[in-house]
Design an enzyme around this catalytic site. Structure first.
Site, PDB file in Angstrom:
ATOM      1  N   CYS A   1      -4.567  -6.855  -8.721  1.00 16.38           N
ATOM      2  CA  CYS A   1      -3.682  -6.306  -7.695  1.00 16.38           C
ATOM      3  C   CYS A   1      -3.883  -6.938  -6.325  1.00 16.38           C
ATOM      4  O   CYS A   1      -3.156  -6.604  -5.385  1.00 16.38           O
ATOM      5  CB  CYS A   1      -3.864  -4.798  -7.603  1.00 16.38           C
ATOM      6  SG  CYS A   1      -3.588  -3.964  -9.181  1.00 16.38           S
TER       7      CYS A   1
ATOM      8  N   HIS B   1       3.487   0.462  -6.717  1.00 19.86           N
ATOM      9  CA  HIS B   1       2.442  -0.566  -6.766  1.00 19.86           C
ATOM     10  C   HIS B   1       2.952  -1.729  -7.611  1.00 19.86           C
ATOM     11  O   HIS B   1       3.028  -1.644  -8.830  1.00 19.86           O
ATOM     12  CB  HIS B   1       1.172   0.028  -7.375  1.00 19.86           C
ATOM     13  CG  HIS B   1      -0.036  -0.846  -7.219  1.00 19.86           C
ATOM     14  ND1 HIS B   1       0.039  -2.198  -6.965  1.00 19.86           N
ATOM     15  CD2 HIS B   1      -1.366  -0.555  -7.278  1.00 19.86           C
ATOM     16  CE1 HIS B   1      -1.179  -2.694  -6.880  1.00 19.86           C
ATOM     17  NE2 HIS B   1      -2.049  -1.720  -7.061  1.00 19.86           N
TER      18      HIS B   1
ATOM     19  N   LYS C   1       3.438   0.943  -0.550  1.00 22.65           N
ATOM     20  CA  LYS C   1       3.517   1.409  -1.938  1.00 22.65           C
ATOM     21  C   LYS C   1       4.142   2.795  -2.033  1.00 22.65           C
ATOM     22  O   LYS C   1       4.609   3.189  -3.113  1.00 22.65           O
ATOM     23  CB  LYS C   1       2.130   1.412  -2.572  1.00 22.65           C
ATOM     24  CG  LYS C   1       1.514   0.031  -2.786  1.00 22.65           C
ATOM     25  CD  LYS C   1       0.161   0.123  -3.462  1.00 22.65           C
ATOM     26  CE  LYS C   1      -0.466  -1.252  -3.650  1.00 22.65           C
ATOM     27  NZ  LYS C   1      -0.912  -1.847  -2.369  1.00 22.65           N
TER      28      LYS C   1
ATOM     29  N   PHE D   1      -8.617  -4.078  -9.586  1.00 23.04           N
ATOM     30  CA  PHE D   1      -9.545  -3.854 -10.692  1.00 23.04           C
ATOM     31  C   PHE D   1     -10.676  -4.875 -10.611  1.00 23.04           C
ATOM     32  O   PHE D   1     -10.495  -6.015 -10.160  1.00 23.04           O
ATOM     33  CB  PHE D   1      -8.818  -4.050 -12.035  1.00 23.04           C
ATOM     34  CG  PHE D   1      -8.123  -2.824 -12.559  1.00 23.04           C
ATOM     35  CD1 PHE D   1      -7.978  -1.693 -11.788  1.00 23.04           C
ATOM     36  CD2 PHE D   1      -7.599  -2.801 -13.840  1.00 23.04           C
ATOM     37  CE1 PHE D   1      -7.337  -0.554 -12.275  1.00 23.04           C
ATOM     38  CE2 PHE D   1      -6.950  -1.691 -14.344  1.00 23.04           C
ATOM     39  CZ  PHE D   1      -6.819  -0.560 -13.558  1.00 23.04           C
TER      40      PHE D   1
ATOM     41  N   HIS E   1      -3.764  -0.727   1.508  1.00 20.08           N
ATOM     42  CA  HIS E   1      -3.614  -0.842   0.054  1.00 20.08           C
ATOM     43  C   HIS E   1      -2.924   0.412  -0.466  1.00 20.08           C
ATOM     44  O   HIS E   1      -2.018   0.322  -1.292  1.00 20.08           O
ATOM     45  CB  HIS E   1      -4.992  -1.025  -0.587  1.00 20.08           C
ATOM     46  CG  HIS E   1      -4.958  -1.211  -2.058  1.00 20.08           C
ATOM     47  ND1 HIS E   1      -4.194  -2.188  -2.668  1.00 20.08           N
ATOM     48  CD2 HIS E   1      -5.589  -0.553  -3.067  1.00 20.08           C
ATOM     49  CE1 HIS E   1      -4.360  -2.120  -3.990  1.00 20.08           C
ATOM     50  NE2 HIS E   1      -5.201  -1.138  -4.246  1.00 20.08           N
TER      51      HIS E   1
ATOM     52  N   GLU F   1     -10.700   3.101   0.820  1.00 20.90           N
ATOM     53  CA  GLU F   1     -10.084   2.201   1.796  1.00 20.90           C
ATOM     54  C   GLU F   1     -10.252   2.730   3.214  1.00 20.90           C
ATOM     55  O   GLU F   1     -10.510   1.961   4.150  1.00 20.90           O
ATOM     56  CB  GLU F   1      -8.605   1.998   1.494  1.00 20.90           C
ATOM     57  CG  GLU F   1      -7.970   1.025   2.481  1.00 20.90           C
ATOM     58  CD  GLU F   1      -6.479   0.852   2.312  1.00 20.90           C
ATOM     59  OE1 GLU F   1      -5.931  -0.100   2.921  1.00 20.90           O
ATOM     60  OE2 GLU F   1      -5.844   1.651   1.602  1.00 20.90           O
TER      61      GLU F   1
END
Length: 793
Positions: free
Chosen positions: A164, A335, A330, A394, A297, A308
């Site tokens: 991502c 996402h 997002k 990830f 994010h 975050e």
């Protein structure tokens, strides 16, 4: 690296996007600043059995005007989304302004051609013969090469796969290419498409929200998936001024880091992500006080948002973090995985250009664990020249971009460059587990080959016990196990103690040509028969291309910059080149570059179907194809000053590199080898070498007759009329280890030249016509009779 462009600004002169908010970048920005939510019931997929019916679906027609190679009756949506966005971005650049040989592509993606791979596997399971062209669309590099060929772009063509964080990482890498003088313009961004496989995976992890995602809100229930593409055209700022190009914003710098914590969950205190932000600020020359907006994010999951928040507070400081507005795109488009960083960079650039911070849709109730200003309600006026865009992935891979207002003319500080040396090697190969063993097999002309299901294959005999306990490897595929073992061997060879501060500062650049196909097959096969209920949450995290890099970082304690590239059979050389450039530009003092590929039944069938892998039994005459092999090679690279300071043995030096693409839609590579010739000449120029200064050439040749003939022509032209130096073609003997080839030939070249030697060229080429050539000086600079692990070199 061209010193003329060091420290130069990089300007975004064109942007294109297709998302749930509409078919253009203007739709994306207008919807984002209005707080418009494009997360709605998904129409194109069967959503039964899932915990949500919603997603940020692209509902506009996806009809690029430029074509690409694909089977009749099948379209790869991820490629078409990228082409639509790329066409819009490229329209901002006058035709013919940039020489095609100086125009590159860097494409980020998480799932790449997953739909093509799914279709292949479905056909196999249904007893059909899959279309032989499907494998040509599966890999990340297939996406990048399809885009490059569509626009006839013949500069560097690379695919980034940091899950991502891919889109942001791709833009950062593209900016590096420009600053290093390796291109005059780069088309960069990301693309990912919806699939039932992806929805089932996130559903199995219980990550999907039944309502549109509400990042940072106290009532948030998870993330909403999105699809689409964001693409930008980048040029150096001086080039933009010279040609009167209007900039949207500048890419001042970027930072990368590894959490080294967990395969899916972020480090809760945000330390890993904070390191990426701090690195981006340092390299861009921007202070926390200058950051006036953060595009977060902001996934909307319970763990990611607080992590975050903590990262922003750590990186900017409590005072600056408290006053800086943050919002999540997002919340409106979902996402978009590998495309997220690119789409969000476009929104951040427009926020700077229009001096307007878009809101976070759905944010109504503050969460005590997320105590920052998340811009509820309408968009907010800005008065700032710098902004930050965060993307975390990830495997604990983090990327942060710093963007600045073009009109301000901010120029990043010139990095203190250094020579890049090689201090450690670790490998696993069908021919042995040390460079000496593999060299012996090569010089004897013998390598173990199995006859496996009608395919000649070289497989690694691997004992994982010295590196991983049974419990540690219970949820690991062979890609991760190989990578951990090879990396551990390389670190020991270089003298890095596990758990030490020096080891923790190490980063990892990971490369894989075919990626996590073992995990992808294992996860997808039951889904095709049983639907989402069969999704295994323990397998799904292993389906992303950077998962092995994350496992290496977790198990060996590496927390420096991390990235993952997948450039087909040119991956090893491309990853080494990227690692060398990161070191030269001051991202870290040391990195390990680990390149791994493993063989599965379907990988073998795919290579045979496209006519590349040999199906002749051992002992039969060659059939103009190569023998497939698997393996892993890890190389420790360091800034020379750091290596000397810690008393390391220098095994060699990366002098320079060159990249080029054939950009051909009609065939897979240029039959005359002109792209590879340009890559070799660029490597010599980068290293300050003449052809007469080359001691040997280590060829990409692996037995595929047409490709090998093209390389032979390129080498003959390069060295005419001086005479061709000695040539080595180890893959003819050892097999084609897919993306590992470039790193394996480096290990052999270092072994062969260990007592000192002149520079050599190492060639690598993808089957899609992307070429990388490395110029390396081989030879021990400071003597040491054995490695720290006791292995003879």
């Amino acid at each position: 690296m061209d010193p003329q462009h060091r420290g130069s600004g990089v300007t975004v002169v064109g942007a294109g996007a297709i998302s749930a908010l509409g078919p253009t970048a203007r739709h994306l920005w207008d919807g984002a600043r209005r707080g418009e939510v494009g997360i709605r019931p998904v129409q194109a997929l069967e959503m039964n059995g899932l915990g949500t019916k919603l997603g940020g679906e692209v509902t506009d027609p996806v009809e690029p005007s430029r074509g690409y190679r694909h089977p009749d009756g099948f379209r790869e949506r991820a490629i078409e989304l990228a082409l639509v966005a790329a066409e819009e971005a490229m329209a901002a650049l006058p035709a013919g302004l940039v020489d095609s040989e100086r125009f590159g592509v860097v494409l980020g993606t998480c799932n790449a051609g997953l739909l093509s791979g799914r279709e292949w596997l479905r056909a196999v399971l249904d007893g059909e013969v899959p279309d032989p062209e499907l494998p040509l669309l599966v890999t990340p590099q297939a996406l990048a090469e399809s885009v490059g060929a569509a626009f006839r772009l013949r500069g560097p063509v690379l695919a980034v796969n940091t899950a991502c964080a891919s889109g942001a990482n791709a833009i950062g890498l593209a900016a590096d290419l420009l600053r290093a003088g390796r291109a005059d313009a780069v088309l960069a961004g990301g693309s990912d498409a919806f699939s039932d496989v992806c929805f089932a995976g996130f559903n199995a992890l219980q990550s999907l929200s039944p309502e549109p995602a509400a990042p940072y809100d106290a009532g948030r229930q998870g993330l909403s998936l999105g699809e689409g593409s964001g693409m930008v055209v980048l040029v150096r700022s001086d080039f933009a001024r010279e040609h009167g190009l209007t900039g949207i914003a500048d890419i001042a710098g970027y930072g990368l880091s590894a959490d080294g914590f967990h395969s899916t969950a972020p480090q809760p205190e945000g330390r890993g992500a904070a390191r990426a932000i701090v690195s981006a600020l340092r390299l861009s020359g921007i202070t926390p006080a200058q950051i006036g907006y953060v595009n977060g994010h902001g996934t909307g999951t319970p763990k990611n948002d607080p992590a975050e928040t903590n990262a922003i507070r750590l990186a900017l400081g409590e005072v600056e973090a408290a006053r800086t507005p943050v919002s999540s795109t997002k919340s409106m488009i979902g996402h978009m995985l590998g495309a997220a960083g690119a789409a969000e960079a476009i929104v951040t650039a427009q926020a700077l250009a229009d001096q307007l911070a878009p809101p976070t849709a759905g944010y109504t109730t503050p969460d005590p664990d997320c105590p920052l200003d998340y811009i509820p309600g309408p968009a907010r006026p800005l008065d700032t020249g710098a902004a930050l865009s965060n993307n975390f992935a990830f495997g604990g891979a983090n990327a942060s971009l710093v963007l600045t207002r073009t009109a301000d003319g901010h120029c990043p500080p010139q990095p203190e460059t250094d020579r890049v040396v090689i201090t450690g090697i670790g490998l696993l190969s069908p021919a042995g587990s040390t460079s000496a063993e593999v060299w012996s097999a090569y010089t004897r002309g013998q390598c173990p080959v199995e006859w496996d299901g009608g395919l000649r294959a070289g497989r690694v005999a691997f004992d994982p016990d010295p590196y991983l306990t049974k419990r540690e490897r219970r949820r690991m595929d062979r890609l991760a196990q190989f990578s951990i073992a090879a990396t551990a061997k390389a670190l020991a060879d270089a003298g890095f103690e596990p758990g030490s501060a020096a080891a923790e500062a190490l980063g990892i650049v990971f490369g894989t040509g075919t990626g996590p196909m073992e995990a992808m097959e294992k996860f997808t096969t039951p889904l095709l028969a049983e639907g989402p209920a069969a999704a295994d949450p323990s397998v799904f995290p292993n389906t992303v291309y950077n998962q092995a890099a994350g496992q290496v970082a977790i198990h060996l304690g590496l927390r420096g910059p991390t990235s993952t590239l997948s450039v087909g059979h040119a991956t090893g050389a491309a990853a080494l080149a990227y690692a060398a450039d990161l070191l030269a530009a001051g991202h870290a003092d040391a990195l390990v570059c680990t390149v791994t590929d493993t063989l599965t039944e379907q990988v073998g069938r795919a290579y045979a179907a496209v006519g590349a892998a040999s199906t002749r039994e051992p002992g039969e005459a060659a059939d103009g194809r190569f023998t497939l092999a698997e393996g892993s090679v890890a190389v420790v690279l360091e800034r020379r000053s750091a290596a000397i300071a810690r008393g390391a043995t220098v095994l060699g030096e990366v002098l320079g590199h060159g990249m080029a693409s054939d950009a051909s839609r009609a065939r897979l590579w240029d039959a005359r080898g002109r792209g590879l010739e340009r890559a070799m000449r660029a490597a010599l120029d980068d290293a300050g070498l003449a052809p007469t200064g080359v001691d040997a050439v280590w060829l990409a040749a692996a037995g595929l007759r047409a490709a090998d003939a093209a390389e032979s022509q390129a080498v003959q032209r390069l060295f005419h009329p001086y005479g061709v130096p000695p040539l080595h073609a180890p893959k003819i003997v050892l097999g084609e280890p897919m993306g590992v080839g470039g790193a394996l030939t480096l290990a052999l070249a270092l072994h062969q030249g260990r007592l000192g030697g002149r520079p050599v060229l190492l060639n690598s080429s993808s089957l899609g016509g992307s070429h990388v050539s490395l110029a390396v000086r081989c030879g021990v600079e400071e003597s040491r009779t054995t490695t720290t692990s006791g292995e003879a070199r």
